[in-house]
Design a protein around this motif. Structure first.
Motif, PDB file in Angstrom:
ATOM      1  N   ILE A   1     -11.680   5.170  -0.883  1.00  0.00           N
ATOM      2  CA  ILE A   1     -10.544   4.658  -0.120  1.00  0.00           C
ATOM      3  C   ILE A   1     -10.863   3.232   0.315  1.00  0.00           C
ATOM      4  O   ILE A   1     -11.920   2.975   0.899  1.00  0.00           O
ATOM      5  N   SER A   2      -9.978   2.312   0.020  1.00  0.00           N
ATOM      6  CA  SER A   2     -10.247   0.908   0.369  1.00  0.00           C
ATOM      7  C   SER A   2     -10.278   0.720   1.879  1.00  0.00           C
ATOM      8  O   SER A   2      -9.644   1.462   2.638  1.00  0.00           O
ATOM      9  N   ASN A   3     -10.992  -0.273   2.316  1.00  0.00           N
ATOM     10  CA  ASN A   3     -11.080  -0.579   3.748  1.00  0.00           C
ATOM     11  C   ASN A   3      -9.715  -0.912   4.327  1.00  0.00           C
ATOM     12  O   ASN A   3      -9.413  -0.571   5.482  1.00  0.00           O
ATOM     13  N   GLU A   4      -8.887  -1.578   3.518  1.00  0.00           N
ATOM     14  CA  GLU A   4      -7.550  -1.949   3.988  1.00  0.00           C
ATOM     15  C   GLU A   4      -6.697  -0.708   4.247  1.00  0.00           C
ATOM     16  O   GLU A   4      -6.023  -0.598   5.279  1.00  0.00           O
ATOM     17  N   VAL A   5      -6.741   0.228   3.298  1.00  0.00           N
ATOM     18  CA  VAL A   5      -5.954   1.456   3.454  1.00  0.00           C
ATOM     19  C   VAL A   5      -6.465   2.273   4.635  1.00  0.00           C
ATOM     20  O   VAL A   5      -5.680   2.764   5.458  1.00  0.00           O
ATOM     21  N   LEU A   6      -7.775   2.419   4.743  1.00  0.00           N
ATOM     22  CA  LEU A   6      -8.345   3.209   5.829  1.00  0.00           C
ATOM     23  C   LEU A   6      -8.009   2.589   7.189  1.00  0.00           C
ATOM     24  O   LEU A   6      -7.707   3.307   8.156  1.00  0.00           O
ATOM     25  N   SER A   7      -8.028   1.286   7.250  1.00  0.00           N
ATOM     26  CA  SER A   7      -7.682   0.593   8.494  1.00  0.00           C
ATOM     27  C   SER A   7      -6.236   0.865   8.892  1.00  0.00           C
ATOM     28  O   SER A   7      -5.934   1.126  10.063  1.00  0.00           O
ATOM     29  N   LEU A   8      -5.339   0.833   7.912  1.00  0.00           N
ATOM     30  CA  LEU A   8      -3.920   1.095   8.183  1.00  0.00           C
ATOM     31  C   LEU A   8      -3.688   2.550   8.569  1.00  0.00           C
ATOM     32  O   LEU A   8      -2.874   2.856   9.453  1.00  0.00           O
TER      33      LEU A   8
ATOM     34  N   PHE B   1       0.799  -1.229   0.000  1.00  0.00           N
ATOM     35  CA  PHE B   1       0.000   0.000   0.000  1.00  0.00           C
ATOM     36  C   PHE B   1       0.832   1.280   0.000  1.00  0.00           C
ATOM     37  O   PHE B   1       0.287   2.371  -0.174  1.00  0.00           O
ATOM     38  N   LYS B   2       2.126   1.183   0.200  1.00  0.00           N
ATOM     39  CA  LYS B   2       2.942   2.389   0.394  1.00  0.00           C
ATOM     40  C   LYS B   2       3.064   3.252  -0.858  1.00  0.00           C
ATOM     41  O   LYS B   2       3.203   4.469  -0.769  1.00  0.00           O
ATOM     42  N   ASN B   3       3.036   2.660  -2.013  1.00  0.00           N
ATOM     43  CA  ASN B   3       3.207   3.425  -3.253  1.00  0.00           C
ATOM     44  C   ASN B   3       1.889   3.658  -3.997  1.00  0.00           C
ATOM     45  O   ASN B   3       1.882   3.896  -5.199  1.00  0.00           O
ATOM     46  N   ARG B   4       0.782   3.619  -3.268  1.00  0.00           N
ATOM     47  CA  ARG B   4      -0.520   3.823  -3.896  1.00  0.00           C
ATOM     48  C   ARG B   4      -0.668   5.271  -4.382  1.00  0.00           C
ATOM     49  O   ARG B   4      -0.037   6.192  -3.851  1.00  0.00           O
ATOM     50  N   LYS B   5      -1.528   5.471  -5.330  1.00  0.00           N
ATOM     51  CA  LYS B   5      -1.788   6.802  -5.859  1.00  0.00           C
ATOM     52  C   LYS B   5      -2.669   7.610  -4.923  1.00  0.00           C
ATOM     53  O   LYS B   5      -2.509   8.819  -4.776  1.00  0.00           O
ATOM     54  N   GLY B   6      -3.627   6.973  -4.307  1.00  0.00           N
ATOM     55  CA  GLY B   6      -4.532   7.678  -3.397  1.00  0.00           C
ATOM     56  C   GLY B   6      -5.859   7.981  -4.063  1.00  0.00           C
ATOM     57  O   GLY B   6      -5.910   8.481  -5.189  1.00  0.00           O
ATOM     58  N   ALA B   7      -6.933   7.683  -3.371  1.00  0.00           N
ATOM     59  CA  ALA B   7      -8.280   7.902  -3.917  1.00  0.00           C
ATOM     60  C   ALA B   7      -8.612   9.386  -3.963  1.00  0.00           C
ATOM     61  O   ALA B   7      -8.132  10.171  -3.145  1.00  0.00           O
TER      62      ALA B   7
ATOM     63  N   GLY C   1      -2.334   4.133  12.275  1.00  0.00           N
ATOM     64  CA  GLY C   1      -1.049   4.840  12.288  1.00  0.00           C
ATOM     65  C   GLY C   1       0.069   4.052  11.644  1.00  0.00           C
ATOM     66  O   GLY C   1       1.248   4.322  11.882  1.00  0.00           O
ATOM     67  N   SER C   2      -0.285   3.091  10.785  1.00  0.00           N
ATOM     68  CA  SER C   2       0.717   2.208  10.201  1.00  0.00           C
ATOM     69  C   SER C   2       1.262   2.693   8.869  1.00  0.00           C
ATOM     70  O   SER C   2       2.296   2.200   8.404  1.00  0.00           O
ATOM     71  N   ILE C   3       0.565   3.625   8.221  1.00  0.00           N
ATOM     72  CA  ILE C   3       1.019   4.218   6.972  1.00  0.00           C
ATOM     73  C   ILE C   3       0.676   5.698   6.965  1.00  0.00           C
ATOM     74  O   ILE C   3      -0.175   6.155   7.731  1.00  0.00           O
ATOM     75  N   GLU C   4       1.348   6.461   6.086  1.00  0.00           N
ATOM     76  CA  GLU C   4       1.053   7.880   5.924  1.00  0.00           C
ATOM     77  C   GLU C   4      -0.072   8.085   4.919  1.00  0.00           C
ATOM     78  O   GLU C   4      -0.312   7.236   4.052  1.00  0.00           O
ATOM     79  N   THR C   5      -0.744   9.207   5.007  1.00  0.00           N
ATOM     80  CA  THR C   5      -1.688   9.588   3.959  1.00  0.00           C
ATOM     81  C   THR C   5      -0.887  10.063   2.752  1.00  0.00           C
ATOM     82  O   THR C   5       0.237  10.559   2.886  1.00  0.00           O
ATOM     83  N   VAL C   6      -1.469   9.911   1.561  1.00  0.00           N
ATOM     84  CA  VAL C   6      -0.749  10.322   0.350  1.00  0.00           C
ATOM     85  C   VAL C   6      -1.397  11.506  -0.359  1.00  0.00           C
ATOM     86  O   VAL C   6      -0.840  12.035  -1.312  1.00  0.00           O
TER      87      VAL C   6
END
Length: 273
Positions: free
Chosen positions: A18-25, A6-12, A29-34
């Motif tokens: 926004i996918s449930n997986e990304v929103l959950s992360l 998920f780190k190199n995603r473009k971003g919705a 606090g496991s990933i940054e917003t893009v």
């Protein structure tokens, strides 16, 4: 779950996309917003419940934070971030946990958590402004747009109050090798600004800011050019002659494409009339 995927995603572009997986992360606090869409979609009540226990924050304080987040009269991402930073300041400012807490917040993987650190320091009653600026300098230069916007909003009220000092201090930062720090030197004290109170002293006498503006009139970073142009466009609404005269002089003294871009941006309100 493989976070690396998920780190190199473009971003919705829309919150609902926004996918449930990304929103959950994000909420863990496991990933940054893009992008701004993700930044605004963070559920800060979930984020503090996920992150703050790992930083040693008292359970009762976390419960109080969640309660206040969920009972705001005018909820917004910016208000929530200030609320969280303010409450953490209130609880920890006069304890030996203050500095370790700032260190953990300001270096956290989550950009939203790093935003909390901005207010933890900016609101500190007994810390001199110069010390706050130095302590927060790494966040001024942060790689994330959200942190960079929150940091100037957090510091702007006090910087506006001590305007002479701030201009003198920022004139040095205007020479920084880091474009984010140079951009802060103009963006933090725009006469009108965005989402913030205006600075009447700069609306009435924008020439006070020349020690900074002159150093950036041909900056090679578009990020800085946009900020300088916006600063002067703000000023043009109350002191149009000052801006016209300055831009004309800059065009003669600095015939570069960078200065030309800044001048065009600075004069956009005046040329539209």
């Amino acid at each position: 779950m493989n976070i690396e995927v998920f780190k190199n995603r473009k971003g919705a572009q829309k919150v609902e996309d926004i996918s449930n997986e990304v929103l959950s992360l994000l909420n863990a606090g496991s990933i940054e917003t893009v992008n701004l869409t993700e930044w605004l979609a963070i559920d800060h009540s979930q984020l503090v419940k996920s992150v703050l226990p790992t930083l040693g924050i008292d359970k009762n304080i976390i419960e109080e934070l969640v309660f206040q987040i969920n009972h705001q009269k005018k909820p917004s991402t910016m208000n929530i971030i200030r609320l969280i930073g303010a409450l953490l300041y209130e609880k920890y400012a006069n304890t030996n946990l203050y500095d370790p807490l700032f260190e953990q917040l300001s270096t956290h993987l989550s950009d939203s958590v790093r935003c909390y650190a901005c207010y933890l320091v900016a609101l500190h009653t007994y810390t001199p402004l110069e010390d706050k600026l130095q302590k927060l300098k790494p966040l001024v230069a942060d790689n994330h747009f959200g942190v960079r916007e929150i940091i100037w909003m957090a510091l702007r009220p006090e910087m506006s109050k001590y305007l002479d000092f701030s201009i003198d201090f920022l004139s040095d930062w205007a020479e920084s090798e880091d474009e984010n720090i140079r951009r802060f030197s103009t963006e933090a004290l725009r006469p009108r600004g965005v989402w913030c109170a205006h600075i009447d002293a700069l609306k009435e006498k924008p020439e006070q800011y020349l020690p900074i503006l002159e150093k950036l009139k041909s900056d090679n970073a578009k990020y800085v050019q946009d900020s300088v142009g916006n600063w002067l466009n703000d000023a043009s609404k109350t002191c149009p002659d000052f801006v016209r005269t300055l831009c004309k002089r800059w065009e003669n003294e600095s015939p570069t494409k960078e200065t030309k871009y800044i001048v065009k941006k600075a004069l956009r309100t005046l040329t539209s009339k």
